[in-house]
Motif scaffolding. Structure first.
Motif: not given
Length: 232
Positions: A26-31, A34-36, A61-65, A69-73
């Motif tokens: 399950x995700x949202x924003x498949x376009x 996918x997001x949480x 979106x935009x890669x996986x690096x 702050x993003x890792x904490x969220x």
């Protein structure tokens, strides 16, 4: 062979729940790849359809690096969602030189040690995939979602076979990315443990208004054709 379908809307979950499948992601924003999803969405799907459900954790979106702050969220998203009736999380994080971000992955996994963890198609950006697979096995990841280190499973078919061989039952290899009905026999022959797809088509909604959007929505004919090929 397990069947996992990616759903990005409540309607997609409703359509997919009628099919003979093993689980959904399950995700949202498949376009946007996918997001949480929200906890309310996960809980509603769980309480309504009682299907095995894994949640994608991806803050943008935009890669996986990701930065700190993003890792904490994303850690906090796992903490928030882990009791919403799901059985697993789908995650991925890379360093700037395209290796596994072990710090992020280990932190996220410790946040919900009782649940399954899948490493998603960020894996296809890693040149040294054998080392990455060994590291994921050591951390206790359950499976890897991959298109065979390429743009889609058609182009990555030979690598998928290598991945299955190297995994040797130590971790599940789930093929996903560009799965089509005609590719199913070759994917079966490759020996993958599972197949992952969404079965969507691009649809324009709110046409002619200020809110017109092109969305990826479930295509029941496409879903049925792929499932029939898998179950044949």
């Amino acid at each position: 062979m397990k069947i996992e379908i990616c759903v990005g809307t409540l309607e997609a979950a409703r359509i997919v729940s009628k099919q003979k499948i093993d689980r959904i992601e399950t995700c949202i924003a498949l376009e946007q790849g996918g997001l949480t999803p929200s906890g309310a969405m996960l809980s509603w799907i769980h309480n309504t359809f009682h299907v095995e459900q894994h949640a994608l954790i991806r803050v943008r979106a935009g890669g996986f690096v990701y930065n700190y702050d993003e890792m904490v969220v994303m850690r906090d998203q796992i903490l928030e969602l882990k009791n919403s009736g799901i059985t697993g999380f789908v995650v991925g994080a890379l360093t700037s030189d395209f290796k596994l971000n072990l710090e992020a992955l280990e932190t996220w996994k410790r946040t919900a040690p009782q649940l399954d963890f899948t490493f998603h198609r960020a894996f296809d950006s890693i040149p040294d995939w054998k080392t990455a697979m060994d590291q994921l096995i050591k951390m206790g990841f359950k499976r890897i979602l991959t298109s065979g280190s390429d743009q889609n499973v058609s182009q990555g078919m030979n690598r998928l076979k290598e991945l299955v061989s190297y995994a040797n039952g130590r971790i599940e290899i789930m093929a996903g990315g560009g799965v089509k009905e005609e590719l199913i026999p070759e994917l079966k022959a490759a020996g993958v443990d599972a197949i992952h797809f969404s079965g969507t088509s691009a649809v324009t909604v709110e046409s002619g208004t200020a809110f017109e959007e092109n969305l990826l929505l479930p295509d029941e004919n496409k879903l049925s054709a792929i499932l029939a090929a898998i179950q044949a």
